[in-house]
Design a protein around this motif. Structure first.
Motif, PDB file in Angstrom:
ATOM      1  N   MET A 113      50.588  -1.190  70.700  1.00  0.00           N
ATOM      2  CA  MET A 113      50.308  -0.805  72.079  1.00  0.00           C
ATOM      3  C   MET A 113      50.954   0.526  72.466  1.00  0.00           C
ATOM      4  SD  MET A 113      50.590  -4.502  73.968  1.00  0.00           S
ATOM      5  CE  MET A 113      50.078  -3.826  75.542  1.00  0.00           C
ATOM      6  N   LYS A 114      51.810   1.064  71.612  1.00  0.00           N
ATOM      7  CA  LYS A 114      52.471   2.340  71.882  1.00  0.00           C
ATOM      8  C   LYS A 114      51.645   3.536  71.413  1.00  0.00           C
ATOM      9  CE  LYS A 114      56.890  -0.039  71.319  1.00  0.00           C
ATOM     10  NZ  LYS A 114      58.066  -0.241  70.443  1.00  0.00           N
ATOM     11  N   TYR A 115      50.452   3.249  70.901  1.00  0.00           N
ATOM     12  CA  TYR A 115      49.585   4.311  70.398  1.00  0.00           C
ATOM     13  C   TYR A 115      48.304   4.364  71.235  1.00  0.00           C
ATOM     14  CZ  TYR A 115      52.638   4.307  66.298  1.00  0.00           C
ATOM     15  OH  TYR A 115      53.727   4.384  65.463  1.00  0.00           O
ATOM     16  N   PRO A 116      48.280   5.202  72.280  1.00  0.00           N
ATOM     17  CA  PRO A 116      47.125   5.268  73.204  1.00  0.00           C
ATOM     18  C   PRO A 116      45.797   5.535  72.510  1.00  0.00           C
ATOM     19  CG  PRO A 116      49.000   6.472  74.099  1.00  0.00           C
ATOM     20  CD  PRO A 116      49.359   6.111  72.696  1.00  0.00           C
ATOM     21  N   ARG A 117      45.804   6.405  71.503  1.00  0.00           N
ATOM     22  CA  ARG A 117      44.542   6.736  70.830  1.00  0.00           C
ATOM     23  C   ARG A 117      43.946   5.506  70.155  1.00  0.00           C
ATOM     24  NH1 ARG A 117      43.447  10.229  65.521  1.00  0.00           N
ATOM     25  NH2 ARG A 117      45.597   9.663  65.092  1.00  0.00           N
ATOM     26  N   MET A 119      44.594   2.343  71.001  1.00  0.00           N
ATOM     27  CA  MET A 119      44.190   1.396  72.035  1.00  0.00           C
ATOM     28  C   MET A 119      42.844   1.795  72.639  1.00  0.00           C
ATOM     29  SD  MET A 119      46.509  -0.746  71.671  1.00  0.00           S
ATOM     30  CE  MET A 119      45.930  -1.897  72.928  1.00  0.00           C
ATOM     31  N   ARG A 120      42.591   3.102  72.775  1.00  0.00           N
ATOM     32  CA  ARG A 120      41.278   3.559  73.261  1.00  0.00           C
ATOM     33  C   ARG A 120      40.180   3.204  72.262  1.00  0.00           C
ATOM     34  NH1 ARG A 120      44.299   8.155  74.901  1.00  0.00           N
ATOM     35  NH2 ARG A 120      43.646   9.288  73.032  1.00  0.00           N
ATOM     36  N   GLU A 123      39.312  -0.375  72.742  1.00  0.00           N
ATOM     37  CA  GLU A 123      38.515  -0.572  73.961  1.00  0.00           C
ATOM     38  C   GLU A 123      37.057  -0.206  73.714  1.00  0.00           C
ATOM     39  OE1 GLU A 123      39.105  -1.890  76.993  1.00  0.00           O
ATOM     40  OE2 GLU A 123      41.007  -2.547  76.109  1.00  0.00           O
TER      41      GLU A 123
END
Length: 210
Positions: A113-117, A119-120, A123
């Protein structure tokens, strides 16, 4: 020309080995705990060789996540081609997910969850999965496994919200992911099943619980 082809084939093979080794270590120890040296040592190669494939650990993780997702989708597609009905396909997908949870350290999900890319990416992939799941559910109605009097768009939204809550609250630190997933299936999926669907689902739940 042949030499270039051989080099490309070698690099692709090496990349596959590096990604597999990295994902295995991430799943076992969590992402943060694994250093590039650990991955290199597990394959008896230099760290420099890994950096020739991926620039940093995040890129390595991203490629590994996509590789694993692609493998899961391919396995499900192959199973679906020989499946007799949609219920078997959905439950097989759940079985693969549960098996993955069994061999993954919960710390992996917290680190992820600390890696926004990444997590995108999840999604975006979820949107595709939800579309396929919606198609499966409507097919299941025609096959007599799922009820007709259910708003399936709402059900999918609720399931997505539940999944998001599990990850954001880190519920997997209190309960195993297998236990969470078992209860999620039991409550959510069983509620939309006909008697025919319940009979199949209950047999599946007994098997995975035992």
């Amino acid at each position: 020309m042949v030499e270039n082809k051989n080099i490309t084939t070698y690099k692709e093979s090496l990349k596959e080995k590096i990604l597999s080794a990295a994902m295995a270590l991430f799943a076992e120890k969590g992402i943060k705990a694994v250093k590039m040296d650990d991955i290199a040592n597990s394959l008896s190669i230099s760290k420099r060789t890994i950096y020739e494939i991926c620039e940093n650990k995040e890129d390595l993780l991203f490629e590994g996540v996509k590789k694993r997702k692609s493998a899961q989708q391919e396995a499900l597609r192959e199973f679906a081609e020989g499946a007799d009905n949609v219920m078997d396909i959905i439950l097989h997908s759940f079985r693969l997910t549960i098996e993955q949870f069994k061999f993954t350290n919960p710390v992996f999900y917290s680190d992820l969850m600390k890696y926004p890319r990444i997590m995108r990416y999840f999604e975006e992939d979820k949107k595709k999965s939800q579309k396929q799941f919606r198609e499966f559910l409507h097919r299941g109605i025609g096959e007599g496994y799922f009820r007709e009097d259910v708003n399936y768009d709402l059900i999918i939204y609720i399931l997505s919200a539940q999944e998001r809550y599990i990850m954001m609250s880190q519920l997997y630190n209190m309960y195993s992911m297998e236990e969470i997933f078992y209860n999620l299936i039991f409550i959510s999926l069983r509620g939309i099943c006909t008697n025919k669907g319940i009979e199949v689902l209950d047999g599946f739940l007994i098997n995975i619980k035992s």
